[in-house]
Design a protein around this motif. Structure first.
Motif, PDB file in Angstrom:
ATOM      1  N   GLN A 242    -118.139 -32.373 -69.369  1.00 38.36           N
ATOM      2  CA  GLN A 242    -117.536 -31.804 -70.572  1.00 38.36           C
ATOM      3  C   GLN A 242    -116.037 -31.548 -70.384  1.00 38.36           C
ATOM      4  OE1 GLN A 242    -120.385 -28.558 -70.751  1.00 38.36           O
ATOM      5  NE2 GLN A 242    -121.082 -29.256 -72.772  1.00 38.36           N
TER       6      GLN A 242
ATOM      7  N   ARG B 270    -114.814 -23.081 -64.882  1.00 40.10           N
ATOM      8  CA  ARG B 270    -115.740 -23.985 -65.584  1.00 40.10           C
ATOM      9  C   ARG B 270    -117.142 -23.398 -65.618  1.00 40.10           C
ATOM     10  NH1 ARG B 270    -119.344 -27.262 -63.727  1.00 40.10           N
ATOM     11  NH2 ARG B 270    -118.531 -27.377 -61.614  1.00 40.10           N
ATOM     12  N   GLU B 271    -117.609 -22.921 -64.475  1.00 43.22           N
ATOM     13  CA  GLU B 271    -118.960 -22.364 -64.411  1.00 43.22           C
ATOM     14  C   GLU B 271    -119.079 -21.069 -65.214  1.00 43.22           C
ATOM     15  OE1 GLU B 271    -119.715 -22.117 -60.198  1.00 43.22           O
ATOM     16  OE2 GLU B 271    -120.296 -24.226 -60.085  1.00 43.22           O
ATOM     17  N   ASP B 272    -118.041 -20.228 -65.180  1.00 39.99           N
ATOM     18  CA  ASP B 272    -118.062 -18.979 -65.961  1.00 39.99           C
ATOM     19  C   ASP B 272    -118.165 -19.249 -67.458  1.00 39.99           C
ATOM     20  OD1 ASP B 272    -117.849 -17.559 -63.613  1.00 39.99           O
ATOM     21  OD2 ASP B 272    -115.737 -17.016 -63.886  1.00 39.99           O
ATOM     22  N   ASN B 273    -117.718 -20.418 -67.884  1.00 40.04           N
ATOM     23  CA  ASN B 273    -117.759 -20.792 -69.298  1.00 40.04           C
ATOM     24  C   ASN B 273    -118.901 -21.747 -69.616  1.00 40.04           C
ATOM     25  OD1 ASN B 273    -115.290 -19.624 -70.833  1.00 40.04           O
ATOM     26  ND2 ASN B 273    -114.536 -20.154 -68.795  1.00 40.04           N
ATOM     27  N   ASP B 274    -119.825 -21.884 -68.681  1.00 37.03           N
ATOM     28  CA  ASP B 274    -121.017 -22.713 -68.869  1.00 37.03           C
ATOM     29  C   ASP B 274    -120.690 -24.135 -69.314  1.00 37.03           C
ATOM     30  OD1 ASP B 274    -122.775 -20.593 -68.179  1.00 37.03           O
ATOM     31  OD2 ASP B 274    -122.594 -19.796 -70.215  1.00 37.03           O
ATOM     32  N   LEU B 275    -119.701 -24.721 -68.664  1.00 34.48           N
ATOM     33  CA  LEU B 275    -119.327 -26.109 -68.950  1.00 34.48           C
ATOM     34  C   LEU B 275    -119.689 -26.991 -67.768  1.00 34.48           C
ATOM     35  CD1 LEU B 275    -115.781 -25.562 -70.502  1.00 34.48           C
ATOM     36  CD2 LEU B 275    -117.862 -26.205 -71.723  1.00 34.48           C
ATOM     37  N   THR B 276    -119.992 -28.241 -68.047  1.00 35.94           N
ATOM     38  CA  THR B 276    -120.240 -29.210 -66.988  1.00 35.94           C
ATOM     39  C   THR B 276    -118.932 -29.907 -66.630  1.00 35.94           C
ATOM     40  OG1 THR B 276    -120.681 -31.034 -68.502  1.00 35.94           O
ATOM     41  CG2 THR B 276    -122.574 -29.644 -67.871  1.00 35.94           C
TER      42      THR B 276
END
Length: 96
Positions: free
Chosen positions: A21, A12-18
Motif C-alpha cells: 500500500q 507504517r505498522e502503526d497505521n495498519d498499512l502494508t
C-alpha cells in the motif's frame, strides 16, 4: 537511537498499512519499498516528503533528528564545528 528505516516500518505498522500500500502511494514497487525499510536502499527525498504528508509527521521525526536551539535558527552548532573542524565555515564578523 533508531535509524530512519526503523521509523518507516513503525509508522507504517502503526497505521495498519502494508508495504504494498505504501509503495503504491509512493509510485514504486513493494520490493523497492521493502529495501527502504531494511536500509538496503536510501530513501529518495521525493519519497520522504510524500511519507511526511501521509503520516502527518515532519522529516525530522522520520529521520530521528532532534533539533537544538542552534539548529532551529539555522546556525551551525558548536558541537558540529568541533566534530568537523575542517568542514564548517568560520563565522565572519558582520561589517559595522
Amino acid at each position: 537511537m533508531k535509524v530512519y528505516y526503523e521509523h518507516l516500518r513503525d509508522l507504517r505498522e502503526d497505521n495498519d498499512l502494508t508495504q504494498k500500500q505504501v509503495a503504491e502511494i509512493l509510485g514504486t514497487s513493494q520490493t523497492m519499498y521493502a529495501r527502504y525499510e531494511r536500509g538496503a536502499n536510501e530513501l529518495p527525498i521525493r519519497h520522504l516528503t510524500v511519507l511526511c504528508k501521509l503520516f502527518n509527521v515532519s522529516a525530522d521525526t522520520i529521520l530521528n533528528i532532534e533539533l537544538t536551539s542552534s539548529r532551529q535558527t539555522g546556525r551551525i552548532s558548536n558541537e558540529t564545528r568541533r566534530r568537523f573542524p575542517d568542514k564548517t565555515p568560520r563565522r565572519r564578523n558582520k561589517p559595522s
